[in-house]
Structures are given as C-alpha cells and as structure tokens.
Design a protein around this motif. Sequence first.
Motif, PDB file in Angstrom:
ATOM      1  N   LEU A  25     -24.719   0.057  -7.608  1.00 13.71           N
ATOM      2  CA  LEU A  25     -24.780   1.514  -7.554  1.00 13.71           C
ATOM      3  C   LEU A  25     -24.014   2.044  -6.356  1.00 13.71           C
ATOM      4  O   LEU A  25     -24.062   1.462  -5.264  1.00 13.71           O
ATOM      5  CB  LEU A  25     -26.236   1.971  -7.463  1.00 13.71           C
ATOM      6  N   ASP A  26     -23.321   3.152  -6.561  1.00 16.91           N
ATOM      7  CA  ASP A  26     -22.754   3.835  -5.406  1.00 16.91           C
ATOM      8  C   ASP A  26     -23.782   4.833  -4.884  1.00 16.91           C
ATOM      9  O   ASP A  26     -24.858   5.015  -5.468  1.00 16.91           O
ATOM     10  CB  ASP A  26     -21.422   4.504  -5.753  1.00 16.91           C
ATOM     11  N   ASP A  27     -23.467   5.489  -3.774  1.00 13.47           N
ATOM     12  CA  ASP A  27     -24.450   6.370  -3.141  1.00 13.47           C
ATOM     13  C   ASP A  27     -24.857   7.521  -4.052  1.00 13.47           C
ATOM     14  O   ASP A  27     -26.037   7.909  -4.104  1.00 13.47           O
ATOM     15  CB  ASP A  27     -23.883   6.921  -1.828  1.00 13.47           C
ATOM     16  N   ASP A  28     -23.896   8.081  -4.763  1.00  9.40           N
ATOM     17  CA  ASP A  28     -24.199   9.213  -5.643  1.00  9.40           C
ATOM     18  C   ASP A  28     -25.128   8.779  -6.766  1.00  9.40           C
ATOM     19  O   ASP A  28     -26.103   9.483  -7.089  1.00  9.40           O
ATOM     20  CB  ASP A  28     -22.904   9.785  -6.223  1.00  9.40           C
ATOM     21  N   GLN A  29     -24.864   7.626  -7.379  1.00 10.95           N
ATOM     22  CA  GLN A  29     -25.721   7.138  -8.464  1.00 10.95           C
ATOM     23  C   GLN A  29     -27.134   6.853  -7.959  1.00 10.95           C
ATOM     24  O   GLN A  29     -28.114   7.221  -8.612  1.00 10.95           O
ATOM     25  CB  GLN A  29     -25.110   5.883  -9.074  1.00 10.95           C
ATOM     26  N   ALA A  30     -27.223   6.220  -6.807  1.00 10.58           N
ATOM     27  CA  ALA A  30     -28.533   5.906  -6.253  1.00 10.58           C
ATOM     28  C   ALA A  30     -29.330   7.174  -5.969  1.00 10.58           C
ATOM     29  O   ALA A  30     -30.548   7.239  -6.224  1.00 10.58           O
ATOM     30  CB  ALA A  30     -28.374   5.084  -4.979  1.00 10.58           C
ATOM     31  N   GLU A  31     -28.654   8.205  -5.474  1.00 17.40           N
ATOM     32  CA  GLU A  31     -29.336   9.457  -5.185  1.00 17.40           C
ATOM     33  C   GLU A  31     -29.823  10.131  -6.462  1.00 17.40           C
ATOM     34  O   GLU A  31     -30.947  10.654  -6.520  1.00 17.40           O
ATOM     35  CB  GLU A  31     -28.401  10.390  -4.425  1.00 17.40           C
ATOM     36  N   ARG A  32     -28.995  10.137  -7.479  1.00 16.29           N
ATOM     37  CA  ARG A  32     -29.377  10.777  -8.738  1.00 16.29           C
ATOM     38  C   ARG A  32     -30.585  10.087  -9.354  1.00 16.29           C
ATOM     39  O   ARG A  32     -31.511  10.735  -9.854  1.00 16.29           O
ATOM     40  CB  ARG A  32     -28.193  10.766  -9.711  1.00 16.29           C
TER      41      ARG A  32
END
Length: 328
Positions: A182-189
């Motif tokens: 996961l990238d940071d954006d995916q993890a946050e979502r």
Amino acid sequence: MTVRNTQQYDVVVVGGGPAGLSGALTLARARRSVLVIDAGRPRNAPAAQVHTYLGREGTPPLDLLAAGRSEVAAYGGRVAEGEVVTAGRDADGFLLGLGDGSAVRARRLLVATGLTDELPDVPGLAGRWGREVLHCPYCHGWEVRDLPIGVLGAGPWAVHQALLWRQWSADLTLFLHTAPALDDDQAERLAARGVTVVEGRVAGLEVTDDRLTGVRLADGRTVPRRALAVTSRLTARAGILETLGLKPVEHEMAGHVIGTHIAAGPAGATDIPGVWVAGNVTGLLDQVVAAAAAGVRAGAAVNADLIEEETAQAVAAHRARAADATTI
C-alpha cells in the motif's frame, strides 16, 4: 468430415445460459428454426440464487435456465445437451461437429459459451466458490451484509475491492496476500473507512460444520471471517470460436488486464461474417440480466441479417423471372 442428411437450422446457438437462451427465444419468436446446444456447465451453478434480475430476483440459477428452455421450446426452438467440438464453414453455411459424433448445419451462429473464473492459487477457494467465496458484491453482498468479510488481495484491485465491499459490512479485513504494498494514500483511505489490513500470504481457509469460519495465514494465524471476496481472472470460453479463426483478446480495465474476451460490435457481430457472440464470452462483467439483454440484441441482429440475405435472394429471383418473361 463427411456428412449426409445433416439437419440444418437457420441459427445454432452454442451455449444455453441466459444469453444463449434469450437469443434463441428472440429468434424462435421471429419464426426462425433454432437449435441451442448446451454443455451443461453454467458459470453460476454454485450460487444459490440469481440477483438484480428484475422480476426474477432470488431465482435459483438452474430454475431460471429450466424456465428459459421451456420458453424456447414453446415457440418451436430446440434445446439439446451436448458439446460442439469442431466448427467449419463451406458453401452451405456452418458445419458443427458434436462430441457424440453427430453434426448439424447452421446458416448463422450465435456463440454464448460464457467464461471461466480462474481463482487465485489458495487451497480451499474452489470448494467454497459461490457459497462464501464470492466475487461480486452486487450479486452476493446483501446475503453477507454485516458479517465479518475478508477481501483477498491478489492483484492491483485489492484496495478498490476492499472499499467496495465495505459498503456491505463495517467488519472488513483486507488480506494483502500477493497484492502490491500500500502507498500512503491507499493506507489512509482504508483506515478512514475502518478497513483492517493484514499483511502476509494466505495459506488456506478454515471451515467448520460446512461453513467458512476463518482465513488461515502462512504464519499460522487464523483471522475469523464468514465470507471472502476474491478477484478472479475472467477467461472467455472461446475454443469453438478459435477453430473458426477468431482469437480472444486481452480485456483491460484502468490499465490492468482482467482477462480475455471476444471482441464484437454493439449487437454482438464478430469479425467473422455470420458469427455473433453474446454474454460473458464477450462482456466479461455482464451480470445475468445484462447477459440476457445481450442475447436479445444479438438474436434480433441475426434475424435482421438473415432477412437481408433472403431479401437479396428474392430480388435476384424476381429479376430472373422478369427477364424470362421479357424474352418469351
């Protein structure tokens, strides 16, 4: 193949699922001689019910097909169990060889052989397919609503699938398995939606009293789950079309290959004159109701094509009669 006294139909439909039967029904009502040849391997046979089909909501898949066969027969169409193993073309149209050694001829072909779901390589998935191992939330989400659901990450669609299935349950776990990190954006979502993320490969399923109870990881842990969503590779059943020279092509979505399909026009016409396709063999993402609608469109297009041919023949005969009358 040497064939004598082989019965000829206006149209042979290869595949007796919702698309094939809907096409056959359309053609039979258009007073065409129609034969449906069905190998008896419907994609949705493991499922308990058909969903999002207006007027047929909750119908068992095999009951839907039985009703369709009866409707086709009521208008003079024929439905036969069997498998088409060879296909060729000559001056008289198409010649189809069946697995039992018999053969039939057709002026036109409608191929609705569907697709095969190729599941990720995890022990136990196939045995629970269509029961607790699911692929489409619109088909099965309501039935597992509010249960602990897992999503098996096996490709680039893992995050998309997790966020989609989150609509049906707040207790959702994404098993990264073989999906990209996961990238940071995916993890946050995912965190914002309350989706739990579990790293590590999935080794198998836990089943108790013939129902899914958990997902077993390679490190020995088991995460309790009552349903598991997977993304299958969708591969067109195109063997008979390949014998006619029509090759499946890759199907891309958002830059990722999700399977193979037979390319066709809006009404199912292929690059081979006289051959149409309908349903999942060309529309990989079609649900049952969409496949049935595609069969209707293809059936109407086949009938229109036959009318054009018959009209051209009638005009030629009319002109010949007129020429003969002139010379008398």
